[in-house]
Design a protein around this motif. Structure first.
Motif, PDB file in Angstrom:
ATOM      1  N   PHE A   1       0.832  -1.203   0.000  1.00 23.50           N
ATOM      2  CA  PHE A   1       0.000   0.000   0.000  1.00 23.50           C
ATOM      3  C   PHE A   1       0.867   1.255   0.000  1.00 23.50           C
ATOM      4  CE2 PHE A   1      -2.213   3.304   2.492  1.00 23.50           C
ATOM      5  CZ  PHE A   1      -3.232   3.579   1.608  1.00 23.50           C
ATOM      6  N   LYS A   2       1.909   1.269   0.819  1.00 22.51           N
ATOM      7  CA  LYS A   2       2.809   2.422   0.867  1.00 22.51           C
ATOM      8  C   LYS A   2       3.508   2.620  -0.476  1.00 22.51           C
ATOM      9  CE  LYS A   2       3.791   2.216   5.805  1.00 22.51           C
ATOM     10  NZ  LYS A   2       4.825   1.950   6.828  1.00 22.51           N
ATOM     11  N   ALA A   3       3.947   1.524  -1.092  1.00 21.83           N
ATOM     12  CA  ALA A   3       4.597   1.619  -2.399  1.00 21.83           C
ATOM     13  C   ALA A   3       3.626   2.136  -3.459  1.00 21.83           C
ATOM     14  CB  ALA A   3       5.146   0.262  -2.804  1.00 21.83           C
ATOM     15  N   SER A   4       2.381   1.695  -3.400  1.00 17.05           N
ATOM     16  CA  SER A   4       1.382   2.122  -4.366  1.00 17.05           C
ATOM     17  C   SER A   4       1.077   3.614  -4.225  1.00 17.05           C
ATOM     18  CB  SER A   4       0.108   1.299  -4.190  1.00 17.05           C
ATOM     19  OG  SER A   4      -0.868   1.684  -5.106  1.00 17.05           O
ATOM     20  N   VAL A   5       0.964   4.082  -2.994  1.00 14.15           N
ATOM     21  CA  VAL A   5       0.717   5.514  -2.770  1.00 14.15           C
ATOM     22  C   VAL A   5       1.911   6.332  -3.236  1.00 14.15           C
ATOM     23  CG1 VAL A   5       0.389   7.270  -0.983  1.00 14.15           C
ATOM     24  CG2 VAL A   5      -0.946   5.178  -0.908  1.00 14.15           C
ATOM     25  N   ALA A   6       3.114   5.858  -2.959  1.00 17.97           N
ATOM     26  CA  ALA A   6       4.318   6.574  -3.390  1.00 17.97           C
ATOM     27  C   ALA A   6       4.383   6.653  -4.919  1.00 17.97           C
ATOM     28  CB  ALA A   6       5.565   5.886  -2.843  1.00 17.97           C
ATOM     29  N   CYS A   7       4.100   5.561  -5.604  1.00 17.80           N
ATOM     30  CA  CYS A   7       4.121   5.561  -7.071  1.00 17.80           C
ATOM     31  C   CYS A   7       3.028   6.452  -7.647  1.00 17.80           C
ATOM     32  CB  CYS A   7       3.976   4.143  -7.603  1.00 17.80           C
ATOM     33  SG  CYS A   7       5.447   3.146  -7.383  1.00 17.80           S
ATOM     34  N   THR A   8       1.899   6.507  -6.980  1.00 16.67           N
ATOM     35  CA  THR A   8       0.805   7.351  -7.427  1.00 16.67           C
ATOM     36  C   THR A   8       1.204   8.822  -7.388  1.00 16.67           C
ATOM     37  OG1 THR A   8      -0.811   5.739  -6.652  1.00 16.67           O
ATOM     38  CG2 THR A   8      -1.610   7.964  -6.983  1.00 16.67           C
ATOM     39  N   ILE A   9       2.079   9.178  -6.468  1.00 16.88           N
ATOM     40  CA  ILE A   9       2.537  10.562  -6.367  1.00 16.88           C
ATOM     41  C   ILE A   9       3.770  10.794  -7.237  1.00 16.88           C
ATOM     42  CG2 ILE A   9       3.506  12.280  -4.777  1.00 16.88           C
ATOM     43  CD1 ILE A   9       1.749  10.923  -2.593  1.00 16.88           C
ATOM     44  N   ILE A  10       4.717   9.882  -7.204  1.00 16.70           N
ATOM     45  CA  ILE A  10       6.014  10.091  -7.855  1.00 16.70           C
ATOM     46  C   ILE A  10       5.922  10.028  -9.377  1.00 16.70           C
ATOM     47  CG2 ILE A  10       8.300   9.075  -8.147  1.00 16.70           C
ATOM     48  CD1 ILE A  10       8.194   8.361  -5.163  1.00 16.70           C
ATOM     49  N   ILE A  11       5.190   9.088  -9.931  1.00 19.21           N
ATOM     50  CA  ILE A  11       5.155   8.916 -11.388  1.00 19.21           C
ATOM     51  C   ILE A  11       4.602  10.141 -12.112  1.00 19.21           C
ATOM     52  CG2 ILE A  11       4.076   7.595 -13.248  1.00 19.21           C
ATOM     53  CD1 ILE A  11       4.696   5.083 -11.659  1.00 19.21           C
ATOM     54  N   PRO A  12       3.482  10.727 -11.697  1.00 24.56           N
ATOM     55  CA  PRO A  12       3.032  11.943 -12.399  1.00 24.56           C
ATOM     56  C   PRO A  12       4.019  13.106 -12.260  1.00 24.56           C
ATOM     57  CG  PRO A  12       1.232  11.027 -11.146  1.00 24.56           C
ATOM     58  CD  PRO A  12       2.451  10.269 -10.757  1.00 24.56           C
ATOM     59  N   VAL A  13       4.667  13.232 -11.104  1.00 31.33           N
ATOM     60  CA  VAL A  13       5.648  14.299 -10.919  1.00 31.33           C
ATOM     61  C   VAL A  13       6.830  14.097 -11.859  1.00 31.33           C
ATOM     62  CG1 VAL A  13       7.285  15.305  -9.268  1.00 31.33           C
ATOM     63  CG2 VAL A  13       4.951  14.805  -8.558  1.00 31.33           C
ATOM     64  N   LEU A  14       7.317  12.867 -11.980  1.00 32.61           N
ATOM     65  CA  LEU A  14       8.419  12.582 -12.884  1.00 32.61           C
ATOM     66  C   LEU A  14       8.027  12.816 -14.343  1.00 32.61           C
ATOM     67  CD1 LEU A  14      10.060   9.396 -11.339  1.00 32.61           C
ATOM     68  CD2 LEU A  14      10.955  11.723 -11.375  1.00 32.61           C
ATOM     69  N   LEU A  15       6.823  12.423 -14.714  1.00 31.80           N
ATOM     70  CA  LEU A  15       6.367  12.657 -16.079  1.00 31.80           C
ATOM     71  C   LEU A  15       6.301  14.154 -16.393  1.00 31.80           C
ATOM     72  CD1 LEU A  15       3.559   9.976 -16.481  1.00 31.80           C
ATOM     73  CD2 LEU A  15       5.782  10.012 -17.580  1.00 31.80           C
ATOM     74  N   TYR A  16       5.841  14.937 -15.440  1.00 33.63           N
ATOM     75  CA  TYR A  16       5.796  16.389 -15.628  1.00 33.63           C
ATOM     76  C   TYR A  16       7.211  16.950 -15.752  1.00 33.63           C
ATOM     77  CZ  TYR A  16       5.059  21.328 -14.792  1.00 33.63           C
ATOM     78  OH  TYR A  16       5.074  22.679 -14.906  1.00 33.63           O
ATOM     79  N   ALA A  17       8.117  16.468 -14.913  1.00 32.21           N
ATOM     80  CA  ALA A  17       9.497  16.951 -14.962  1.00 32.21           C
ATOM     81  C   ALA A  17      10.152  16.592 -16.294  1.00 32.21           C
ATOM     82  CB  ALA A  17      10.300  16.366 -13.804  1.00 32.21           C
ATOM     83  N   TYR A  18       9.931  15.368 -16.779  1.00 35.34           N
ATOM     84  CA  TYR A  18      10.489  14.971 -18.072  1.00 35.34           C
ATOM     85  C   TYR A  18       9.932  15.837 -19.193  1.00 35.34           C
ATOM     86  CZ  TYR A  18      12.318  10.717 -15.888  1.00 35.34           C
ATOM     87  OH  TYR A  18      12.990   9.840 -15.108  1.00 35.34           O
ATOM     88  N   THR A  19       8.650  16.138 -19.133  1.00 35.47           N
ATOM     89  CA  THR A  19       8.035  16.980 -20.156  1.00 35.47           C
ATOM     90  C   THR A  19       8.621  18.390 -20.117  1.00 35.47           C
ATOM     91  OG1 THR A  19       5.983  15.725 -19.931  1.00 35.47           O
ATOM     92  CG2 THR A  19       5.833  17.855 -21.024  1.00 35.47           C
ATOM     93  N   LEU A  20       8.811  18.919 -18.914  1.00 37.20           N
ATOM     94  CA  LEU A  20       9.374  20.257 -18.765  1.00 37.20           C
ATOM     95  C   LEU A  20      10.808  20.320 -19.295  1.00 37.20           C
ATOM     96  CD1 LEU A  20       8.895  23.105 -17.641  1.00 37.20           C
ATOM     97  CD2 LEU A  20       9.800  22.281 -15.468  1.00 37.20           C
ATOM     98  N   VAL A  21      11.610  19.326 -18.946  1.00 38.95           N
ATOM     99  CA  VAL A  21      12.996  19.290 -19.427  1.00 38.95           C
ATOM    100  C   VAL A  21      13.029  19.140 -20.944  1.00 38.95           C
ATOM    101  CG1 VAL A  21      15.127  17.924 -19.392  1.00 38.95           C
ATOM    102  CG2 VAL A  21      13.963  18.477 -17.258  1.00 38.95           C
ATOM    103  N   TYR A  22      12.162  18.310 -21.493  1.00 43.42           N
ATOM    104  CA  TYR A  22      12.113  18.136 -22.943  1.00 43.42           C
ATOM    105  C   TYR A  22      11.781  19.447 -23.638  1.00 43.42           C
ATOM    106  CZ  TYR A  22      10.522  16.685 -27.531  1.00 43.42           C
ATOM    107  OH  TYR A  22      10.347  16.574 -28.880  1.00 43.42           O
ATOM    108  N   ARG A  23      10.822  20.185 -23.102  1.00 45.58           N
ATOM    109  CA  ARG A  23      10.458  21.467 -23.701  1.00 45.58           C
ATOM    110  C   ARG A  23      11.612  22.458 -23.624  1.00 45.58           C
ATOM    111  NH1 ARG A  23       4.352  22.466 -21.393  1.00 45.58           N
ATOM    112  NH2 ARG A  23       3.378  20.790 -22.568  1.00 45.58           N
ATOM    113  N   LEU A  24      12.292  22.490 -22.489  1.00 44.86           N
ATOM    114  CA  LEU A  24      13.415  23.415 -22.343  1.00 44.86           C
ATOM    115  C   LEU A  24      14.565  23.050 -23.276  1.00 44.86           C
ATOM    116  CD1 LEU A  24      13.492  23.900 -18.474  1.00 44.86           C
ATOM    117  CD2 LEU A  24      12.770  25.547 -20.201  1.00 44.86           C
ATOM    118  N   MET A  25      14.871  21.772 -23.381  1.00 44.04           N
ATOM    119  CA  MET A  25      15.954  21.329 -24.260  1.00 44.04           C
ATOM    120  C   MET A  25      15.597  21.579 -25.727  1.00 44.04           C
ATOM    121  SD  MET A  25      18.307  20.366 -22.277  1.00 44.04           S
ATOM    122  CE  MET A  25      19.422  19.291 -23.135  1.00 44.04           C
ATOM    123  N   ARG A  26      14.377  21.327 -26.084  1.00 46.22           N
ATOM    124  CA  ARG A  26      13.930  21.537 -27.457  1.00 46.22           C
ATOM    125  C   ARG A  26      13.945  23.017 -27.803  1.00 46.22           C
ATOM    126  NH1 ARG A  26       7.983  20.491 -29.316  1.00 46.22           N
ATOM    127  NH2 ARG A  26       8.112  21.426 -31.346  1.00 46.22           N
TER     128      ARG A  26
END
Length: 72
Positions: A38-63
């Protein structure tokens, strides 16, 4: 490229729905080993969208920087 973005976005949405479902099921069960899951699932529920947003932001800046270098 737009087709790949849509496919990745759909896969991310499906992954989030599955994680929310797992979190709900693990929250409702009462076994000793489910608390760690349960703790791992809650952590992934928070971490994965944050990482996806960060990757998108970095991609836009690099592009954006790459586009500026081509114009000079």
């Amino acid at each position: 490229m737009k087709k790949w973005k849509r496919i990745i976005a759909l896969a991310g949405a499906v992954l989030l729905v599955i994680m929310y479902g797992c979190t709900l099921i693990l929250a409702l069960t009462d076994q000793s080993e489910t608390m760690g899951l349960f703790k791992a699932s809650v952590a992934c529920t928070i971490i994965i969208p944050v990482l996806l947003y960060a990757y998108t932001l970095v991609y836009r800046l690099m592009r954006h920087d790459k586009d500026d270098d081509d114009t000079t």
